[in-house]
Write a protein that holds these residues in place. Structure first.
Motif, PDB file in Angstrom:
ATOM      1  N   GLY A 109       0.841  -1.189   0.000  1.00  0.00           N
ATOM      2  CA  GLY A 109       0.000   0.000   0.000  1.00  0.00           C
ATOM      3  C   GLY A 109       0.870   1.231   0.000  1.00  0.00           C
ATOM      4  O   GLY A 109       2.090   1.145   0.033  1.00  0.00           O
ATOM      5  N   THR A 110       0.233   2.371  -0.014  1.00  0.00           N
ATOM      6  CA  THR A 110       0.977   3.630  -0.066  1.00  0.00           C
ATOM      7  C   THR A 110       0.823   4.412   1.231  1.00  0.00           C
ATOM      8  O   THR A 110      -0.184   4.269   1.938  1.00  0.00           O
ATOM      9  N   THR A 111       1.811   5.231   1.505  1.00  0.00           N
ATOM     10  CA  THR A 111       1.731   6.119   2.664  1.00  0.00           C
ATOM     11  C   THR A 111       0.573   7.081   2.505  1.00  0.00           C
ATOM     12  O   THR A 111      -0.124   7.394   3.475  1.00  0.00           O
ATOM     13  N   ASP A 112       0.320   7.531   1.284  1.00  0.00           N
ATOM     14  CA  ASP A 112      -0.802   8.432   1.024  1.00  0.00           C
ATOM     15  C   ASP A 112      -2.125   7.794   1.438  1.00  0.00           C
ATOM     16  O   ASP A 112      -2.973   8.449   2.060  1.00  0.00           O
ATOM     17  N   ASP A 113      -2.298   6.515   1.125  1.00  0.00           N
ATOM     18  CA  ASP A 113      -3.529   5.836   1.516  1.00  0.00           C
ATOM     19  C   ASP A 113      -3.603   5.639   3.028  1.00  0.00           C
ATOM     20  O   ASP A 113      -4.685   5.707   3.621  1.00  0.00           O
ATOM     21  N   ALA A 114      -2.459   5.388   3.676  1.00  0.00           N
ATOM     22  CA  ALA A 114      -2.428   5.281   5.138  1.00  0.00           C
ATOM     23  C   ALA A 114      -2.867   6.597   5.766  1.00  0.00           C
ATOM     24  O   ALA A 114      -3.660   6.613   6.717  1.00  0.00           O
ATOM     25  N   ILE A 115      -2.371   7.692   5.238  1.00  0.00           N
ATOM     26  CA  ILE A 115      -2.731   9.024   5.735  1.00  0.00           C
ATOM     27  C   ILE A 115      -4.224   9.259   5.583  1.00  0.00           C
ATOM     28  O   ILE A 115      -4.894   9.745   6.503  1.00  0.00           O
ATOM     29  N   LYS A 116      -4.768   8.911   4.424  1.00  0.00           N
ATOM     30  CA  LYS A 116      -6.212   9.067   4.196  1.00  0.00           C
ATOM     31  C   LYS A 116      -7.011   8.249   5.196  1.00  0.00           C
ATOM     32  O   LYS A 116      -8.039   8.708   5.699  1.00  0.00           O
ATOM     33  N   ALA A 117      -6.548   7.038   5.500  1.00  0.00           N
ATOM     34  CA  ALA A 117      -7.250   6.191   6.466  1.00  0.00           C
ATOM     35  C   ALA A 117      -7.205   6.803   7.865  1.00  0.00           C
ATOM     36  O   ALA A 117      -8.221   6.811   8.577  1.00  0.00           O
ATOM     37  N   ILE A 118      -6.059   7.323   8.261  1.00  0.00           N
ATOM     38  CA  ILE A 118      -5.939   7.962   9.577  1.00  0.00           C
ATOM     39  C   ILE A 118      -6.881   9.145   9.681  1.00  0.00           C
ATOM     40  O   ILE A 118      -7.642   9.281  10.648  1.00  0.00           O
ATOM     41  N   ILE A 119      -6.847  10.005   8.703  1.00  0.00           N
ATOM     42  CA  ILE A 119      -7.689  11.212   8.733  1.00  0.00           C
ATOM     43  C   ILE A 119      -9.169  10.840   8.709  1.00  0.00           C
ATOM     44  O   ILE A 119      -9.973  11.409   9.453  1.00  0.00           O
TER      45      ILE A 119
END
Length: 187
Positions: A12-22
């Motif tokens: 997965g991507t860090t960008d998608d991890a960030i979206k999940a956190i937010i």
């Protein structure tokens, strides 16, 4: 709420991890259970975890599985220097650090069972798994129970309470901030 940003093979991507956190923070999560990570620092990921901290959300994070000292070679998000991050190592049934688990006197906070953990797998089956990703949900679950029992507790208070009530282990000297396993999670 369950959020998935990794593929079936774990990429997965860090960008998608960030979206999940937010998304989780914006939709009322009190505790994030992060059984994922990597070694590249991302200022955007740190900003997302700071955002969670500012919204009083605890970020429980797997320390990783590379027999690595996270103090010397940080794994993220576990090694982020943000007050709401609670980094979790894996321990075995003898209360020793799991043979694969990352550690770090400054960057890993607590240990939890992560060796030979019965886990679900596709096709309605079960399998014994190892990893800090197995240990992290134990700590997240204990944090959720504390939040349910005392809703006024802040993220940092929950983190401090888990760390201060962990069972200190002589088998983990110099490997974690607290060198213990949560008493309520001992095998």
């Amino acid at each position: 709420m369950a959020l998935k940003f990794l593929s079936s093979n774990g990429s997965g991507t860090t960008d998608d991890a960030i979206k999940a956190i937010i998304y989780a923070v914006d939709n009322g999560a009190h505790i994030l259970s992060n059984s994922w990570g990597g070694y590249g620092f991302s200022s955007a990921l740190k900003e997302a975890v700071v955002y969670a901290n500012n919204k009083d959300v605890l970020a429980v994070a797997a320390a990783a599985n590379d027999i690595n000292n996270n103090d010397a070679n940080p794994a993220y998000p576990a090694s982020l220097d943000v007050p709401n991050v609670l980094a979790v190592a894996a321990t075995d049934c003898q209360d020793k650090l799991g043979w694969f688990s990352n550690y770090g006197l400054k960057t890993v906070d607590i240990g939890a069972p992560g060796v030979n953990i019965m886990s679900t797998i596709p096709n309605n089956q079960y399998e014994m798994k190892h990893g800090t990703s197995m240990a992290t949900p134990h700590v997240s679950g204990a944090a959720a129970l504390l939040k349910g029992y005392k809703p006024a507790l802040t993220a940092v208070e929950i983190k401090d309470l888990l760390m201060s009530t962990a069972d200190p282990l002589a088998s983990l000297p110099g490997q974690m901030c607290y060198r213990g396993v949560c008493e309520c999670m001992k095998p």
